[in-house]
Design a protein around this motif. Sequence first.
Motif, PDB file in Angstrom:
ATOM      1  N   TYR A  68       0.968  -0.534   0.454  1.00 20.58           N
ATOM      2  CA  TYR A  68      -0.192  -0.133   0.221  1.00 20.58           C
ATOM      3  C   TYR A  68       0.811   1.025   0.177  1.00 20.58           C
ATOM      4  O   TYR A  68       1.062   1.527   1.388  1.00 20.58           O
ATOM      5  CB  TYR A  68      -1.008  -0.359   1.695  1.00 20.58           C
ATOM      6  CG  TYR A  68      -1.736  -1.670   1.015  1.00 20.58           C
ATOM      7  CD1 TYR A  68      -3.075  -0.862   0.583  1.00 20.58           C
ATOM      8  CD2 TYR A  68      -1.398  -1.736   1.894  1.00 20.58           C
ATOM      9  CE1 TYR A  68      -3.957  -1.877   0.498  1.00 20.58           C
ATOM     10  CE2 TYR A  68      -2.603  -3.530   2.283  1.00 20.58           C
ATOM     11  CZ  TYR A  68      -3.469  -3.260   1.421  1.00 20.58           C
ATOM     12  OH  TYR A  68      -4.517  -3.717   1.875  1.00 20.58           O
ATOM     13  N   ALA A 121       2.750  -4.553   2.585  1.00 25.37           N
ATOM     14  CA  ALA A 121       2.185  -5.533   3.279  1.00 25.37           C
ATOM     15  C   ALA A 121       1.813  -7.357   3.531  1.00 25.37           C
ATOM     16  O   ALA A 121       2.105  -7.801   3.722  1.00 25.37           O
ATOM     17  CB  ALA A 121       0.919  -5.633   3.106  1.00 25.37           C
ATOM     18  N   GLY A 172      -3.181  -7.492  10.951  1.00 16.90           N
ATOM     19  CA  GLY A 172      -2.253  -7.443  10.205  1.00 16.90           C
ATOM     20  C   GLY A 172      -1.424  -7.534  10.312  1.00 16.90           C
ATOM     21  O   GLY A 172      -0.742  -7.374   8.954  1.00 16.90           O
TER      22      GLY A 172
HETATM   23  P1  ATP Z   1      -6.923  -8.381  10.050  1.00 17.94           P
HETATM   24  O1  ATP Z   1      -7.689  -9.507  10.562  1.00 17.94           O
HETATM   25  O2  ATP Z   1      -7.159  -6.661  10.937  1.00 17.94           O
HETATM   26  O3  ATP Z   1      -7.516  -7.362   9.460  1.00 17.94           O
HETATM   27  P2  ATP Z   1      -5.118  -9.090   8.425  1.00 17.94           P
HETATM   28  O4  ATP Z   1      -4.199 -10.288   8.395  1.00 17.94           O
HETATM   29  O5  ATP Z   1      -6.513  -9.610   7.515  1.00 17.94           O
HETATM   30  O6  ATP Z   1      -5.628  -8.549   9.659  1.00 17.94           O
HETATM   31  P3  ATP Z   1      -4.851  -6.711   6.864  1.00 17.94           P
HETATM   32  O7  ATP Z   1      -5.864  -6.397   6.485  1.00 17.94           O
HETATM   33  O8  ATP Z   1      -3.839  -7.741   4.928  1.00 17.94           O
HETATM   34  O9  ATP Z   1      -4.061  -8.198   7.089  1.00 17.94           O
HETATM   35  O10 ATP Z   1      -3.313  -5.193   6.620  1.00 17.94           O
HETATM   36  C1  ATP Z   1      -2.218  -6.403   6.376  1.00 17.94           C
HETATM   37  C2  ATP Z   1      -1.666  -4.607   6.952  1.00 17.94           C
HETATM   38  O11 ATP Z   1      -1.826  -3.710   5.578  1.00 17.94           O
HETATM   39  C3  ATP Z   1      -1.427  -3.916   7.497  1.00 17.94           C
HETATM   40  O12 ATP Z   1      -0.594  -3.789   7.743  1.00 17.94           O
HETATM   41  C4  ATP Z   1      -3.014  -2.880   7.523  1.00 17.94           C
HETATM   42  O13 ATP Z   1      -2.418  -1.751   8.135  1.00 17.94           O
HETATM   43  C5  ATP Z   1      -2.235  -2.876   5.935  1.00 17.94           C
HETATM   44  N1  ATP Z   1      -2.959  -2.251   5.869  1.00 17.94           N
HETATM   45  C6  ATP Z   1      -4.442  -3.247   5.280  1.00 17.94           C
HETATM   46  N2  ATP Z   1      -4.955  -2.032   3.888  1.00 17.94           N
HETATM   47  C7  ATP Z   1      -4.364  -0.958   3.792  1.00 17.94           C
HETATM   48  C8  ATP Z   1      -4.366   0.333   3.232  1.00 17.94           C
HETATM   49  N3  ATP Z   1      -5.805   0.057   2.631  1.00 17.94           N
HETATM   50  N4  ATP Z   1      -3.590   1.380   3.532  1.00 17.94           N
HETATM   51  C9  ATP Z   1      -2.757   0.930   3.610  1.00 17.94           C
HETATM   52  N5  ATP Z   1      -2.928   0.085   4.354  1.00 17.94           N
HETATM   53  C10 ATP Z   1      -3.614  -0.535   4.015  1.00 17.94           C
END
Ligand code: ATP
Length: 238
Positions: A15, A20, A41
């Motif tokens: 992002y 990520a 995250g």
């Molecule tokens: P959760 O269970 O909280 O949904 P996750 O494992 O699905 O967690 P992601 O949502 O894929 O994690 O996020 C991975 C990383 O990317 C995190 O650090 C998050 O803050 C960041 N992130 C997610 N979406 C965005 C965005 N639209 N813009 C910037 N950073 C993002």
Amino acid sequence: MAEILLKVSGLRVAYGGIQAVKGVDMEVHEGELVSLIGSNGAGKTTTMKAITGLLPMNDGDIEYLGRSIKGKGAWDLVREGLVMVPEGRGVFARMTITENLQMGAYTRDDQAGIKDDIERMFNIFPRLRERKDQLAGTMSGGEQQMLAMGRALMSRPKVLLLDEPSMGLSPIMVDKIFEVVGDVYKLGVTILLVEQNASRALQMANRGYVMESGIITMTGPGETLLHDPRVRAAYLGE
Ligand code: ATP
């Protein structure tokens, strides 16, 4: 060994400047239920969005049915049977249950088949039949989750990606939703399941992946991961 439906190699997704997903390799074989677990995250949702064409990848490749789907959009992938039920469900609140199910068939034009499939959804999810003319936005979280799954099934997916289907639900509804995920799997749909509820997700999985800070740290049969001391300490509160 069953056919590999989905093969993710060296996937990287950022992002802006924030990386990520940092080089993920995963496979999903036909007829499997694969669970992806990890803390908040870790990058699970980002991985699912890249697989389903909702986010572009920076590097790596994703093969579906043996062919690269790099650069393909979500619309095309739904048509080809690769479908995600997003976190938070995203049902159309101002449409009825039946209309939401019809929307799920937007890539199809076989009206008779669509009608039959709506009937099938009502058989799988009797709760939806009882409420078929109700506006989706007025249903409980668990009912909306069933509708979101039903709507996704209307496109006749080969692989269904479920992002945290039990999130925010009462304990009774969590049980019901896991039962429904099991039922959908038994219908022959291959499933990639992301879940915070690691114990339930690994119990029902053929195989699992553990994701931490954008990389896969462990993989193996669901049962093996479930009994792994590192998984138990990190994700099962032991
Ligand atoms: P959760 O269970 O909280 O949904 P996750 O494992 O699905 O967690 P992601 O949502 O894929 O994690 O996020 C991975 C990383 O990317 C995190 O650090 C998050 O803050 C960041 N992130 C997610 N979406 C965005 C965005 N639209 N813009 C910037 N950073 C993002």
